[in-house]
Design a protein around this motif. Structure first.
Motif, PDB file in Angstrom:
ATOM      1  N   SER A  54       0.718  -1.277   0.004  1.00 46.11           N
ATOM      2  CA  SER A  54      -0.052   0.030   0.006  1.00 46.11           C
ATOM      3  C   SER A  54       0.779   1.154   0.147  1.00 46.11           C
ATOM      4  N   ILE A  55       1.862   1.269   0.812  1.00 46.21           N
ATOM      5  CA  ILE A  55       2.717   2.430   0.741  1.00 46.21           C
ATOM      6  C   ILE A  55       3.512   2.945  -0.499  1.00 46.21           C
ATOM      7  N   ARG A  56       4.090   1.560  -1.052  1.00 52.14           N
ATOM      8  CA  ARG A  56       4.772   1.905  -2.366  1.00 52.14           C
ATOM      9  C   ARG A  56       3.676   2.562  -3.450  1.00 52.14           C
ATOM     10  N   SER A  57       2.432   2.009  -3.423  1.00 50.09           N
ATOM     11  CA  SER A  57       1.458   2.329  -4.170  1.00 50.09           C
ATOM     12  C   SER A  57       1.073   3.850  -4.101  1.00 50.09           C
ATOM     13  N   ALA A  58       0.677   4.108  -2.989  1.00 48.52           N
ATOM     14  CA  ALA A  58       0.339   5.607  -2.597  1.00 48.52           C
ATOM     15  C   ALA A  58       1.492   6.545  -2.975  1.00 48.52           C
ATOM     16  N   LEU A  59       2.738   6.126  -2.773  1.00 52.31           N
ATOM     17  CA  LEU A  59       3.973   7.152  -3.036  1.00 52.31           C
ATOM     18  C   LEU A  59       4.160   7.158  -4.502  1.00 52.31           C
ATOM     19  N   ALA A  60       4.074   6.117  -5.215  1.00 55.08           N
ATOM     20  CA  ALA A  60       4.362   6.179  -6.648  1.00 55.08           C
ATOM     21  C   ALA A  60       2.843   7.048  -7.325  1.00 55.08           C
ATOM     22  N   GLU A  61       1.923   7.142  -6.923  1.00 51.03           N
ATOM     23  CA  GLU A  61       0.635   7.923  -7.402  1.00 51.03           C
ATOM     24  C   GLU A  61       1.328   9.545  -6.899  1.00 51.03           C
ATOM     25  N   GLY A  62       2.085   9.550  -5.920  1.00 51.02           N
ATOM     26  CA  GLY A  62       2.266  11.046  -5.578  1.00 51.02           C
ATOM     27  C   GLY A  62       3.684  11.536  -6.198  1.00 51.02           C
ATOM     28  N   LYS A  63       4.050  10.879  -7.401  1.00 52.94           N
ATOM     29  CA  LYS A  63       5.481  11.042  -8.170  1.00 52.94           C
ATOM     30  C   LYS A  63       5.656  12.802  -8.347  1.00 52.94           C
ATOM     31  N   ALA A  64       4.529  13.187  -8.698  1.00 52.59           N
ATOM     32  CA  ALA A  64       4.602  14.635  -9.211  1.00 52.59           C
ATOM     33  C   ALA A  64       5.087  15.450  -8.071  1.00 52.59           C
ATOM     34  N   VAL A  65       4.449  15.310  -6.812  1.00 51.63           N
ATOM     35  CA  VAL A  65       4.716  15.809  -5.603  1.00 51.63           C
ATOM     36  C   VAL A  65       6.189  15.620  -5.153  1.00 51.63           C
ATOM     37  N   LEU A  66       6.686  14.564  -5.229  1.00 54.71           N
ATOM     38  CA  LEU A  66       8.052  14.309  -4.881  1.00 54.71           C
ATOM     39  C   LEU A  66       9.000  14.663  -5.998  1.00 54.71           C
ATOM     40  N   GLU A  67       8.740  15.048  -7.427  1.00 54.30           N
ATOM     41  CA  GLU A  67       9.439  15.545  -8.053  1.00 54.30           C
ATOM     42  C   GLU A  67       9.615  16.915  -8.059  1.00 54.30           C
ATOM     43  N   ALA A  68       8.541  17.726  -7.612  1.00 59.48           N
ATOM     44  CA  ALA A  68       8.494  19.107  -6.992  1.00 59.48           C
ATOM     45  C   ALA A  68       9.431  19.198  -5.955  1.00 59.48           C
ATOM     46  N   PHE A  69       9.295  18.390  -4.920  1.00 62.09           N
ATOM     47  CA  PHE A  69       9.908  18.543  -3.940  1.00 62.09           C
ATOM     48  C   PHE A  69      11.578  18.431  -4.046  1.00 62.09           C
ATOM     49  N   SER A  70      11.832  17.528  -4.982  1.00 61.72           N
ATOM     50  CA  SER A  70      13.383  17.136  -5.304  1.00 61.72           C
ATOM     51  C   SER A  70      13.826  18.518  -5.932  1.00 61.72           C
ATOM     52  N   ARG A  71      12.974  19.029  -6.847  1.00 54.58           N
ATOM     53  CA  ARG A  71      13.512  20.049  -7.529  1.00 54.58           C
ATOM     54  C   ARG A  71      13.838  21.486  -6.785  1.00 54.58           C
ATOM     55  N   ALA A  72      12.810  21.606  -5.815  1.00 55.17           N
ATOM     56  CA  ALA A  72      12.939  22.880  -5.075  1.00 55.17           C
ATOM     57  C   ALA A  72      12.210  22.449  -3.520  1.00 55.17           C
ATOM     58  N   PRO A  73      13.186  22.213  -2.559  1.00 54.00           N
ATOM     59  CA  PRO A  73      12.618  22.089  -1.415  1.00 54.00           C
ATOM     60  C   PRO A  73      12.267  23.050  -0.596  1.00 54.00           C
ATOM     61  N   THR A  74      11.172  23.686  -1.004  1.00 55.97           N
ATOM     62  CA  THR A  74      10.677  24.837  -0.256  1.00 55.97           C
ATOM     63  C   THR A  74      10.015  24.581   1.094  1.00 55.97           C
TER      64      THR A  74
END
Length: 433
Positions: A54-74
């Motif tokens: 479940s955790i892996r599935s949910a985090l994979a669905e939030g890939k856009a959030v993680l990519e934005a966080f990786s680019r600009a960790p505001t």
């Protein structure tokens, strides 16, 4: 971006018939999870395996959030990444609880969870239960999670001592688990990822055999073999439970720049407001701060203006002015504006960068959010505020007392007649004059 090297191992141990631990290593996603299941009829194995899924599935669905966080960790993207981790663990909780509702043999099953998600130069930790995450950095070992157990609550309340923990009868009774109820409170932490870092995720079957004083030496061992070495150590020391360990080593790529997080945490610790904080709590405070850069001559705060930020200097120098007069100079390690965290009174002085300056600003609202999530950190901060205000009041009283003594002396001198002012008697001059 950092390069991650991981190793993992799980073992049933010497006393158990089934291994109810589960783990996930996904270097591509930067996700690492350890779960320690519980429940009869092999339900613990089901719960831990479902949590991973479940955790892996949910985090994979939030890939856009993680990519934005990786680019600009505001601050905003950090909050979104932490919320995503919380959402993922809550989904696992709901899924496991639903499974228990459809199978009487699995009703009441649950699992602990620790998850580490690396996104660029940052990492998000999610945690429920008594499995742990450790960080080994600069030859020091830090525990980044706090056990959700009865014994830990008693320790926090001062009802027992650390020496009594080892022999306490209820030391393995947890107060939170994923899946036993439809929802659970999830702890999250956002931290920097630095070249040379090592993260260890493990179940209590391992950390129950580790001693705080030996952790730096143990975690300094050869990293590709570290998971095996640690599990073998737990087996040698008894292996009474299932044992699982994931080791995640951080290497720098050719263009990687190191960030002086250790220096920042040490500077924070020297500030009276944060002197009682643990390393994990200092990382949490840095996590809500905003990096600020000021050029020479730039105003940072102005006397009389409203402000709600505390500034901590990490590089450069500033001048503090009162009514246009320089009253102090501050350099790296200095701080100002902390009273803005507790009231909305106008700034009492002006601060100007006397050279190019780097600082972190912590605002009132972000700190209050952090305090609402962490009650112990909140108590420590409030107690530190009381101490700071008490010291300021004491210094003010001493200064006023000194001024009063000086004023009294001036008044006494003003009231005492001088020799020239004493009237002389009339009559003939003295003999010989």
């Amino acid at each position: 971006m950092p390069v991650l090297r991981s190793s993992a191992r799980t073992d049933v141990g010497r006393k158990r018939q089934h291994n109810e631990d589960a783990y996930l290593v996904d270097d591509r996603l930067g996700l690492y999870v350890v779960a320690d299941g519980m429940g009869g009829h092999a339900a613990g194995e089901v719960a831990s395996a479902q949590a991973i899924k479940s955790i892996r599935s949910a985090l994979a669905e939030g890939k856009a959030v993680l990519e934005a966080f990786s680019r600009a960790p505001t601050v905003e993207s950090r909050e979104q990444a932490a919320a995503l981790m919380e959402k993922a663990i809550l989904r696992a909780c709901a899924d496991i609880y639903a499974m228990g509702g459809t199978d009487a043999g699995k009703r009441g099953m649950g699992t602990t969870v620790v998850a580490l998600l690396v996104a660029g130069r940052k990492a998000v930790v999610g945690h429920v239960g008594d499995s742990r995450v450790y960080l080994y950095r600069n030859m020091r070992a830090h525990q980044l999670t706090e056990d959700h157990t009865i014994i830990q609550e008693q320790l926090k309340r001062g009802l027992i001592t650390k020496d009594q923990v080892k022999t306490a009868e209820n030391r393995n009774v947890i107060t939170r688990a994923v899946g036993i109820q439809p929802q659970v409170a999830v702890d999250t932490l956002v931290t920097d990822v630095l070249p040379g870092d090592l993260f260890l995720l493990c179940t209590d079957g391992l950390h129950g055999y580790l001693h705080d004083e030996e952790l730096p030496q143990l975690l300094a061992q050869e990293r590709p073999k570290l998971a095996d070495l640690l599990v073998d150590l737990a087996l040698q020391r008894g292996g009474k439970d299932n044992i699982t360990a994931i080791c995640v080593a951080v290497e720098a790529d050719d263009n990687e720049e190191s960030t002086d997080v250790e220096g920042k945490t040490e500077i924070l610790r020297r500030i009276p407001l944060f002197q009682h904080m643990t390393y994990k709590e200092l990382l949490s405070i840095l996590g809500v701060g905003r990096g600020r850069q000021f050029t020479k001559g730039q105003h940072i705060i102005r006397e009389g203006e409203q402000g709600d930020e505390l500034f901590v200097l990490f590089r450069g120098k500033v001048e503090v002015l009162k009514s246009g007069v320089v009253i102090a100079q501050l350099k790296a390690g200095g701080h100002f504006g902390e009273m803005g965290l507790v009231d909305q009174a106008p700034r009492s002085a002006t601060v100007i960068a006397s050279e190019d300056t780097s600082a972190v600003a912590i605002d009132r609202e972000s700190l209050l959010k952090l305090m609402r999530r962490d009650s112990l950190l909140s108590v420590k901060l409030l107690w530190s505020f009381v101490q700071v205000l008490s010291e300021r009041l004491r210094n003010t009283n001493e200064a006023l007392t000194g001024l009063k003594l000086e004023l009294d002396q001036v008044r006494a001198n003003a009231n005492q007649p001088s020799l020239d002012a004493i009237p002389k008697k009339s009559g003939p001059p003295p003999f010989g004059q």
